[in-house]
Design a protein around this motif. Structure first.
Motif, PDB file in Angstrom:
ATOM      1  N   MET A  14       7.394   5.245  -5.361  1.00 52.59           N
ATOM      2  CA  MET A  14       6.554   4.567  -4.377  1.00 52.59           C
ATOM      3  C   MET A  14       5.594   5.586  -3.772  1.00 52.59           C
ATOM      4  N   LYS A  15       4.282   5.375  -3.919  1.00 55.21           N
ATOM      5  CA  LYS A  15       3.287   6.303  -3.399  1.00 55.21           C
ATOM      6  C   LYS A  15       2.548   5.641  -2.245  1.00 55.21           C
ATOM      7  N   ARG A  16       2.367   6.417  -1.175  1.00 57.22           N
ATOM      8  CA  ARG A  16       1.693   5.871  -0.002  1.00 57.22           C
ATOM      9  C   ARG A  16       0.540   6.775   0.399  1.00 57.22           C
TER      10      ARG A  16
ATOM     11  N   SER B 177       0.723  -3.430  -0.112  1.00 54.07           N
ATOM     12  CA  SER B 177       0.633  -3.011  -1.506  1.00 54.07           C
ATOM     13  C   SER B 177      -0.367  -3.944  -2.191  1.00 54.07           C
ATOM     14  N   LYS B 178      -1.413  -3.356  -2.765  1.00 62.75           N
ATOM     15  CA  LYS B 178      -2.449  -4.179  -3.383  1.00 62.75           C
ATOM     16  C   LYS B 178      -1.952  -4.769  -4.687  1.00 62.75           C
ATOM     17  N   ARG B 179      -2.155  -6.065  -4.852  1.00 64.74           N
ATOM     18  CA  ARG B 179      -1.708  -6.773  -6.041  1.00 64.74           C
ATOM     19  C   ARG B 179      -2.871  -7.652  -6.519  1.00 64.74           C
TER      20      ARG B 179
ATOM     21  N   ASP C  48      10.315  -3.810  -3.747  1.00 62.97           N
ATOM     22  CA  ASP C  48      10.287  -2.726  -2.763  1.00 62.97           C
ATOM     23  C   ASP C  48       9.613  -3.168  -1.473  1.00 62.97           C
ATOM     24  N   CYS C  49       8.600  -3.993  -1.587  1.00 64.11           N
ATOM     25  CA  CYS C  49       7.940  -4.508  -0.381  1.00 64.11           C
ATOM     26  C   CYS C  49       8.902  -5.351   0.446  1.00 64.11           C
ATOM     27  N   ILE C  50       9.697  -6.184  -0.238  1.00 75.29           N
ATOM     28  CA  ILE C  50      10.684  -7.009   0.471  1.00 75.29           C
ATOM     29  C   ILE C  50      11.713  -6.121   1.155  1.00 75.29           C
TER      30      ILE C  50
ATOM     31  N   GLN D 189      20.697  -7.063  -4.326  1.00 75.58           N
ATOM     32  CA  GLN D 189      19.589  -6.552  -5.130  1.00 75.58           C
ATOM     33  C   GLN D 189      19.561  -5.028  -5.239  1.00 75.58           C
ATOM     34  N   TYR D 190      20.199  -4.311  -4.301  1.00 77.74           N
ATOM     35  CA  TYR D 190      20.045  -2.861  -4.248  1.00 77.74           C
ATOM     36  C   TYR D 190      21.396  -2.157  -4.268  1.00 77.74           C
TER      37      TYR D 190
END
Length: 284
Positions: free
Chosen positions: A1-3, A47-49, A84-86, A114-115
Motif C-alpha cells: 500500500m503506497k500513500r 484510493s483512485k479507481r 484494504d480500503c474497507i 477476511q484478515y
C-alpha cells in the motif's frame, strides 16, 4: 500500500463510500460546526479507481463537507485495494473511540472473516495472541467465555485455556479459580491438564464421582506443584552426587596402584554405562 502525502482537492460526487456506517447525529453536528469554524484539520484518504475514488478514511468529514454545501474536499491519495480500503475504514472507526470490550470483540470477529490475526493486531495495536484468543473463542462457539472476555472478567489468552477444558463443569471451576486468585494462563493450563490426567489414569473412578470445585482444584494444583518441585530437587541432588562419584572414580582409575588393586581383585572390568560416564566426564 503506497500513500502520497500530497494533498489534492477531489470532487465529493466522485467519492464512493465502501463501508458506510450509521453515525451519531450530535457528533456529526459538532464536526460540521468545527470544520465550518476552523476548517478541515485532517484530509480524508482515498484510493483512485478509474475515474472515481474509493473512500478509505474520513466518511464523517465527507458528510460534514456535504452538509456545508462544499463541492470538493482535501484528500490524500493512496494505492490500495478495495479490501484494504474497507479495512482502513474499519480501523479508523475503532481507533476513533475507546472501545468497551464487547465492541472490540465484535470488531475482531468481523475482521477475522477476511484478515489474519497478525494483520488485525497490527492495525488495532493489539497483540496477535489477543486477537487469536478472541477468534478461537468465536470459532468454537464459546459464548459464555466470550461474554466473560467482553465484560473484562478474563483476558482472551486465558479464556482460550479455559475453553480447552472438556466439560462445562471444569470450565466453570477454572474460571472461578482465576477470578478468586488471579492465576496465570500457564497455571490454569496446568490445572486443566492435572484434572484430565487424573481422569485418564488409574484413579479415574474416584475423580469421576468427585464434586470438583475451585478450592479443591487449586489445592490439588499446589500439591502437584510442590510434588514436582520436590522431584526436581531430588533429581538435582542425584545428578550432583552422580557427577561427584564419576569424577572421583575417574581420578582413582588414573592412579596406577588403585588400578593394579582392581585387577588383583578381578574388579577391573567396569560396566559399559560407567565407562561411558567417565569418558563423557573426561570430554567435559
Amino acid at each position: 500500500m503506497k500513500r502520497s502525502r500530497k494533498v489534492v482537492s477531489v470532487p465529493i460526487s466522485a467519492i464512493k463510500v465502501l463501508n458506510s456506517r450509521n453515525r451519531n447525529r450530535a457528533r456529526l453536528k459538532e464536526l460540521v460546526r468545527s470544520i465550518g469554524t476552523l476548517g478541515l484539520k485532517r484530509p480524508i484518504t482515498l484510493s483512485k479507481r478509474g475515474g472515481a475514488y474509493d473512500l478509505a478514511c474520513g466518511e464523517g468529514r465527507v458528510e460534514a463537507f456535504t452538509a456545508l454545501k462544499q463541492a470538493d474536499i482535501p484528500a490524500i491519495l493512496t494505492e490500495a485495494s478495495v479490501e484494504d480500503c474497507i479495512l482502513m475504514s474499519l480501523i479508523e472507526n475503532i481507533a476513533r473511540r475507546r472501545h468497551r470490550p464487547i465492541e472490540l470483540v465484535s470488531e475482531i470477529g468481523r475482521l477475522a472473516k477476511q484478515y489474519t490475526a497478525a494483520d488485525i493486531a497490527a492495525q488495532l495495536d493489539l497483540s496477535p495472541d489477543h486477537v487469536r484468543g478472541i477468534t478461537y473463542l468465536l470459532k468454537h462457539g464459546e459464548e459464555s467465555l466470550v461474554s466473560a472476555v467482553e465484560r473484562g472478567i478474563v483476558p482472551p489468552t486465558l479464556a482460550v485455556e479455559i475453553a480447552k477444558a472438556k466439560t462445562p463443569k471444569l470450565q466453570g471451576v477454572l474460571l472461578e479459580a482465576y477470578v478468586n486468585e488471579r492465576h496465570t494462563s500457564h497455571q490454569i493450563a496446568k490445572m486443566r491438564k492435572l484434572v484430565e490426567q487424573r481422569h485418564r489414569g488409574a484413579m479415574k473412578a474416584q475423580y469421576a464421582d468427585e464434586q470438583i470445585n475451585s478450592a479443591a482444584l487449586v489445592r490439588a494444583y499446589k500439591q502437584e506443584t510442590s510434588r514436582q518441585q520436590l522431584v526436581s530437587r531430588k533429581a538435582d541432588l542425584a545428578q550432583g552426587r552422580l557427577t561427584f562419584i564419576v569424577n572421583a572414580l575417574k581420578k582413582l582409575l588414573s592412579e596406577r596402584m588403585f588400578a593394579s588393586l582392581l585387577r588383583q581383585e578381578s574388579l577391573d572390568k567396569l560396566p559399559l554405562p560407567v565407562l561411558r560416564r567417565i569418558s563423557l566426564a573426561g570430554e567435559s
